[in-house]
Design a protein around this motif. Structure first.
Motif, short mmCIF file in Angstrom:
data_model
loop_
_atom_site.label_atom_id
_atom_site.label_comp_id
_atom_site.label_asym_id
_atom_site.label_seq_id
_atom_site.Cartn_x
_atom_site.Cartn_y
_atom_site.Cartn_z
N ARG A 161 6.46 7.47 0.16
CA ARG A 161 7.17 8.32 -0.45
C ARG A 161 7.14 9.78 0.37
O ARG A 161 6.48 10.29 0.87
N PHE A 162 8.43 10.35 0.00
CA PHE A 162 8.69 11.82 0.47
C PHE A 162 8.06 12.75 -0.28
O PHE A 162 8.22 12.70 -1.47
N PRO A 163 7.90 13.95 0.45
CA PRO A 163 7.63 15.15 -0.42
C PRO A 163 8.76 15.53 -1.20
O PRO A 163 9.95 15.54 -0.87
N GLU A 164 8.57 16.29 -2.11
CA GLU A 164 9.60 16.73 -3.19
C GLU A 164 10.54 17.83 -2.45
O GLU A 164 9.72 18.61 -1.85
N ASP A 165 11.65 17.83 -2.58
CA ASP A 165 12.75 18.75 -2.19
C ASP A 165 12.50 18.65 -0.30
O ASP A 165 12.66 19.71 0.37
N SER A 166 12.23 17.32 0.11
CA SER A 166 11.82 17.30 1.36
C SER A 166 13.13 17.37 2.27
O SER A 166 14.04 16.69 1.96
N ALA A 167 13.31 18.11 3.35
CA ALA A 167 14.54 18.38 4.01
C ALA A 167 14.50 17.72 5.41
O ALA A 167 15.60 17.11 6.20
N PRO A 168 13.17 17.77 6.16
CA PRO A 168 13.17 17.24 7.58
C PRO A 168 13.37 15.95 7.83
O PRO A 168 13.29 14.91 6.86
N LEU A 169 13.98 15.65 9.03
CA LEU A 169 14.34 14.21 9.29
C LEU A 169 13.00 13.45 9.62
O LEU A 169 11.89 14.16 9.94
N LEU A 170 12.98 12.08 9.19
CA LEU A 170 11.90 11.17 9.49
C LEU A 170 12.08 10.30 10.52
O LEU A 170 12.79 9.58 10.53
N THR A 171 11.06 10.43 11.42
CA THR A 171 11.04 9.62 12.83
C THR A 171 10.20 8.42 12.72
O THR A 171 8.93 8.55 12.14
N ILE A 172 10.58 7.26 12.82
CA ILE A 172 9.81 5.85 12.83
C ILE A 172 9.71 5.42 14.17
O ILE A 172 10.91 5.01 14.65
N GLU A 198 0.65 -1.25 0.15
CA GLU A 198 0.06 0.02 -0.07
C GLU A 198 0.82 1.21 0.04
O GLU A 198 2.05 1.09 0.46
N LEU A 199 0.52 2.45 -0.53
CA LEU A 199 0.94 3.77 -0.70
C LEU A 199 0.73 4.60 0.53
O LEU A 199 -0.15 4.68 1.08
N LEU A 200 1.80 4.66 0.96
CA LEU A 200 1.95 5.67 2.25
C LEU A 200 2.69 7.08 1.79
O LEU A 200 3.79 6.97 1.92
N ASP A 201 1.86 8.12 1.46
CA ASP A 201 2.47 9.35 1.10
C ASP A 201 2.24 10.36 2.15
O ASP A 201 1.45 10.88 2.54
N LEU A 202 3.76 10.80 2.39
CA LEU A 202 3.84 11.85 3.22
C LEU A 202 3.66 13.31 2.47
O LEU A 202 3.85 14.35 3.38
N THR A 203 3.45 13.30 1.28
CA THR A 203 3.31 14.66 0.80
C THR A 203 1.84 15.40 1.17
O THR A 203 1.66 16.43 1.17
N HIS A 204 0.87 14.64 1.74
CA HIS A 204 -0.46 15.18 2.43
C HIS A 204 -0.30 15.31 3.79
O HIS A 204 -1.21 16.11 4.25
#
Length: 636
Positions: free
Chosen positions: A363-374, A338-344
């Motif tokens: 999928r990450f937003p385009e030009d995304s800079a911040p760190l991702l926490t899982i 399944e797609l999990l889109d962080l652009t929204h």
């Protein structure tokens, strides 16, 4: 004739009483194949009406003499009961069972020895961890019967085994039965009129024989169908290679898995046993599939059969499509991602029931800079990145047991997660971004939806009012021209149906000559991570033997969030295409760019309202609000 010619005298009546007890006391049927299944169901059977059980008892009562056949499978003796008119004729079902006997005995050799069982008990006591059940070799006597009744729908066959309670009942009342009947008899009933194909008939026999091998007697209303039926399906695949008739059950497993715990599956749980054999061997499958009546009936108990790391191996194997059929063939179906889109959104969650494998493509937003926490929150999770510049080649899996911070990758991230306990899975994912400039819900590619005619505003309504006011100041000789302009505007469709589209169509409609054809039903509006904003609206204009084809027609600018409002600043207009006229000698290329100017609306301040798969932009200025004033965007 494939049976001993000697017949056990005076046994049939008492045997039928025992059969009747099996049917009425247990009131359950094996290998029920319902026409449709609920999304998640954990029961392998249901209550069977007494009238149906009585009909089966009566059918068996009318059959001929009981006969013991001249072969057995391991320690399991076999008896046969047929219609009187069929006795002495060829017995195809017994022939099939005889042909299957060597492969069934091969499976029986994987049962643990007494020494292995004792060692397992010691290990379980020392480690405090529950190990797969260690069953004793099967010894149950089997009575093979055919049924012609049409009372069980699509049921192919069923197996019932007498439990200790039923046997003790007869022992108390008829001690002589100890000398005449085997204890723990299994009644195996096939329904030939429901089974098509020789391979399917052998598969059904093998499946039911697995039930006769399973240790203990069963409460068929218990929620244990996943391992009872799943292991029987797996064992039948071991015996009858190349089977494709059960492919639908494998497909069903992957369809239901995102919403169902492993313990909620039934026949389709065979996929878990396929993987277990590949990972641990056939003896593991035998030990797991031969437990007692209340074994592994809840996710909490089932979770104890594997180490948490091994549960994650099960999830990763699905993500990698590495599970095969027992005979080495590829599975007919595979797990979907399944797609999990962080652009929204700056936050997301992976949720599911316990022991369900959840696969996501992040999928990450385009030009995304911040760190991702899982944060796995107790779940087992692994991820791997796909290099966007290397033909999508994946990296190795990285396992996660506690919260981690990741740098956003250019390509997507594949996640595999499972909760190896009785708790529900809830993995939390968050992108640190206080101003939400890289993951606001409106980020994405959208198509604006047209405003309904009843609400669309007439963009030249003010022009008509101006004409009426000007009438008193126009010389009489110019009134005709004024009336002509009024008629032209009044007869044209000048409604403004889009906030992000120009007025080219309206201009040509006013003249009554020429038309405008757009490539898309509405302008394509894109909000990119980092604040970039574009409107694409390619179209063709035809008028007076001249055609302009805008293959690129883009208005662009920047967006930002200030004080809770979306601020759009349109800054540039870019176009490219062709123009062709009466003297142009074919289409001529045109292109250009005008900075600090655009030809559409859509700029200014908006209130964002995210609605599922769409976005509504509401004018921030209350005086500008009203019917037809919002911009409605749908995912494109």
């Amino acid at each position: 004739m494939d049976m001993n010619t000697s017949t056990q005298k005076l046994t049939i009546t008492t045997l039928l009483r025992l059969i009747s007890s099996i049917l009425f006391v247990s009131a359950g049927l094996m290998l029920l194949i319902p026409a449709a299944e609920a999304v998640c169901t954990s029961s392998s059977s249901g209550d069977t009406p007494r009238s149906i059980l009585e009909a089966h008892r009566a059918e068996i009562t009318a059959m001929g003499d009981l006969q013991e056949v001249d072969f057995q499978i391991g320690l399991q003796k076999i008896y046969r009961l047929r219609k009187r008119e069929e006795q002495g004729t060829r017995d195809p079902w017994l022939e099939r069972l005889r042909a299957l006997a060597p492969r069934l005995e091969e499976l029986q050799r994987y049962f643990p020895t007494e020494a292995e069982r004792e060692a397992a008990e010691d290990e379980e006591e020392e480690s405090g961890r529950r190990l797969p059940y260690m069953p004793t070799p099967p010894e149950r006597t089997v009575l093979l019967v055919e049924s012609e009744l049409n009372l069980l729908g699509d049921t192919l066959a069923f197996t019932q085994c007498a439990g200790e309670a039923e046997a003790n009942y007869f022992i108390r009342n008829r001690p002589d039965l100890l000398r005449e009947l085997p204890q723990g008899l299994c009644l195996l009933v096939v329904r030939p009129h429901t089974i098509d194909g020789e391979r399917t008939k052998k598969f059904v026999l093998s499946h039911e024989w697995m039930h006769t091998m399973q240790n203990g007697s069963y409460d068929f209303t218990a929620d244990s169908g996943w391992w009872v039926e799943g292991s029987a399906e797996w064992g039948a695949h071991e015996v009858v290679e190349g089977t494709t008739e059960r492919n639908n059950k494998i497909e069903q497993f992957f369809e239901r898995q995102p919403d169902c715990s492993l313990t909620d599956h039934t026949y389709d749980a065979q996929t878990f046993f396929f993987w277990g054999e590949q990972s641990f061997g056939i003896d593991w499958g035998i030990s797991l599939g031969m437990g007692g009546p209340d074994y592994l009936d809840t996710p909490r108990r089932a979770a104890e059969i594997l180490h948490p790391d091994q549960w994650l191996d099960w999830a990763i194997s699905q993500a990698d499509h590495k599970i095969t059929m027992p005979d080495g063939r590829d599975l007919p179906s595979q797990a979907e991602v399944e797609l999990l889109d962080l652009t929204h959104s700056c936050e997301a969650a992976i949720e599911g029931p316990p022991l369900s494998v959840q696969l996501r493509e992040l999928r990450f937003p385009e030009d995304s800079a911040p760190l991702l926490t899982i944060d796995p929150q107790g779940a087992q999770l692994a991820y791997r990145a796909f290099d966007a510049d290397d033909a999508g080649r994946p990296s190795a899996w990285t396992r996660v047991t506690e919260a981690v911070e990741l740098e956003p990758s250019e390509g997507p991230l594949l996640l595999a997660a499972i909760m190896p306990s009785g708790e529900a899975l809830s993995v939390q994912i968050k992108q640190e971004n206080s101003d939400r400039a890289n993951c606001a819900c409106h980020i994405g590619r959208w198509m604006e939806q047209s405003t309904a005619d009843s609400e669309a505003q007439d963009s030249l309504k003010g022009a008509l009012e101006a004409i009426e006011k000007a009438r008193a100041f126009v010389p009489p000789e110019q009134l005709e021209e004024l009336e002509k302009a009024k008629r032209m505007i009044s007869s044209s469709d000048t409604k403004d149906r889009f906030r992000f589209r120009g007025a080219a169509e309206q201009i040509f409609e006013l003249g009554g000559e020429g038309d405008v054809n757009y490539v898309n039903d509405g302008p394509i509006v894109t909000f990119k991570g980092g604040g970039a904003f574009i409107i694409e609206d390619p179209h063709t204009i035809r008028a007076d033997r001249t055609e302009v084809n805008y293959t690129t027609y883009i208005h662009s600018g920047r967006w930002d969030i200030e004080g809770g409002q979306l601020k759009i600043d349109l800054q540039e207009f870019t176009y490219e295409g062709t123009v062709e006229g009466p003297v142009s000698d074919g289409p001529q290329h045109i292109e250009g760019s005008n900075r600090n100017s655009t030809y559409v609306g859509g700029g200014g301040d908006w209130i964002v309202s995210c609605e599922g798969s769409g976005v509504r932009l509401i004018p921030a200025d209350r005086k500008e609000r009203g019917p037809g004033k919002d911009a409605v965007l749908k995912a494109h």
